[in-house]
Design an enzyme around this catalytic site. Structure first.
Site, short mmCIF file in Angstrom:
data_model
loop_
_atom_site.label_atom_id
_atom_site.label_comp_id
_atom_site.label_asym_id
_atom_site.label_seq_id
_atom_site.Cartn_x
_atom_site.Cartn_y
_atom_site.Cartn_z
CE1 TYR A 1 -4.10 2.55 2.59
CE2 TYR A 1 -2.29 2.61 1.02
CZ TYR A 1 -3.60 2.28 1.34
OH TYR A 1 -4.38 1.67 0.39
CB SER B 1 -4.34 0.06 -6.91
OG SER B 1 -5.48 0.13 -6.06
CG HIS C 1 -5.88 -6.75 0.99
ND1 HIS C 1 -6.76 -6.86 -0.06
CD2 HIS C 1 -5.55 -5.44 1.05
CE1 HIS C 1 -6.96 -5.67 -0.60
NE2 HIS C 1 -6.22 -4.78 0.06
CB THR D 1 -8.85 -7.29 -5.21
OG1 THR D 1 -7.58 -7.02 -5.79
CG2 THR D 1 -8.68 -7.51 -3.72
CE1 TYR E 1 -9.63 -4.05 -3.56
CE2 TYR E 1 -9.02 -1.81 -4.17
CZ TYR E 1 -8.77 -2.98 -3.48
OH TYR E 1 -7.64 -3.07 -2.71
CE LYS F 1 -3.37 -8.38 -4.37
NZ LYS F 1 -3.98 -8.06 -3.07
#
Length: 381
Positions: free
Chosen positions: A25, A107, A276, A156, A130, A252
């Site tokens: 990942y 995050s 990304h 983002t 997000y 971002k």
């Protein structure tokens, strides 16, 4: 015991210690992974001008990013599932960043929650957001970030839809991992990782489960995520978030000069040139290749940062020479975390700092804030 001298040493050790699905990942891109590879490869084409007989005493790497004083112009990038590289990974990485004097960015898709990280650190960190269709959930996330004293919001914009990542699909990536025969066999070969995970309660997405509507357990998270990333995201939403947040806003995912100008108009304080990590649009240009045009487009109207492909302090100084004010590292600190926990993140930062400092010296400079294109060989950038 292996002597760790560079980021590649940390990567090799992390690959041995982290279960395959979580290592893959972190260390992969979308589709053919061409942009993922270009992010790193394009740095190597940029050559330095070596200078000699220059006074190199009293060198300084101190600078600022988005108004925050930093020990070097480097931040830890927001990375999902960090707490699956090592138990309590976000907490450990945040503590290492705080002690070193660089920003840590948590995050939305972290394992440790905003509150977890705030409880284990003493200085403000940054939070990456997000945008979901559930705007009430976003409102609550922003309020939680404010309550945790986060000093910047990193918004983002390049995940309205999810890039196809073949390794994640083949591995059946979930957090926590499903107890399939292949996963059990692989995890049994990673005893350090398993012992760490047995010692923590943090195995799911801490910012989401128990906070978002209809997400009370992990079985419903995957469906919720697929439904919630917002393909209708617009610059009007960016302006709404800027107003709702009220603090420093960093955008971002900028890879185009026109989008950079729109970022300026939105009122953002900084933007991050980022694809990304090569995990979204395969076939896009590398971040370092896109950087100069974006710097030219916005001038001094907004602070320009970048991420993608950074594997050394030399890569950091190349990006600074091409106009970046700050550089984010994601995979390097994940390698360090997977290899050695908090100590590995610290080692990652030490390696990058030393390489940055020595390269600056070889190029005849004493202050990182004076780095510009003059340290690069014309025709190589």
């Amino acid at each position: 015991m292996t002597t760790i001298t560079c980021i590649e040493d940390l990567r090799v050790l992390a690959q041995r210690r982290v279960p395959r699905m979580f290592y893959d990942y972190a260390d992969s891109g979308s589709w053919t992974e061409s942009t993922y590879r270009a992010n790193a490869d394009d740095f190597a084409r940029i050559k330095f001008r070596q200078r000699v007989a220059v006074n190199l005493e009293n060198r300084s790497t101190r600078s600022s990013m988005a108004g925050q004083e930093v020990a070097m112009p480097v931040a830890l990038a927001p990375t999902g599932l960090t707490g699956m590289q090592h138990a309590d990974g976000e907490i450990l990485a945040a503590r290492a960043a705080e002690k070193f004097g660089v920003p840590f960015t948590l995050s939305t898709m972290s394992i440790c929650s905003i509150e977890d990280v705030a409880a284990h650190t003493t200085k403000p960190f940054w939070f990456q957001l997000y945008v979901m269709k559930d705007r009430e959930f976003i409102n609550r996330l922003i309020d939680r970030a404010r309550a945790a004293r986060c000093s910047a919001l990193v918004l983002t914009l390049d995940l309205q839809v999810l890039g196809q990542r073949h390794k994640d699909i083949r591995n059946g990536l979930t957090a926590p991992p499903k107890m399939t025969i292949s996963n059990i066999i692989n995890m049994m070969s990673k005893p350090r990782w398993c012992m760490g995970m047995l010692g923590t309660r943090r195995h799911g997405f801490g910012n989401i489960v128990g906070h978002a509507s209809d997400v009370s357990d992990m079985s419903s998270l995957s469906a919720w995520t697929n439904q919630q990333f917002d393909p209708a995201l617009s610059w009007a939403d960016v302006e709404w978030i800027k107003q709702r947040w009220g603090g420093k806003l960093i955008i971002k995912g900028i890879m185009d000069a026109e989008d950079a100008r729109l970022a300026v108009e939105s009122g953002a304080d900084a933007l991050i040139v980022s694809n990304h990590g090569g995990r979204q649009l395969d076939g896009a240009q590398s971040s370092i290749e896109a950087l100069p045009a974006i710097v030219d487009a916005v001038g001094t109207q907004i602070e320009v940062h970048m991420d993608g492909g950074v594997r050394s302090g030399q890569d950091v100084i190349r990006a600074l020479a091409l106009g970046a004010r700050g550089v984010y590292v994601g995979r390097p600190f994940l390698y360090g975390l997977g290899a050695q926990g908090e100590a590995g993140v610290t080692r990652c930062l030490e390696i990058i700092h030393k390489e940055l400092d020595l390269t600056m010296a070889f190029c005849g400079l004493r202050d990182v804030q004076h780095v510009d294109k003059r340290i690069l060989l014309p025709g190589t950038f």
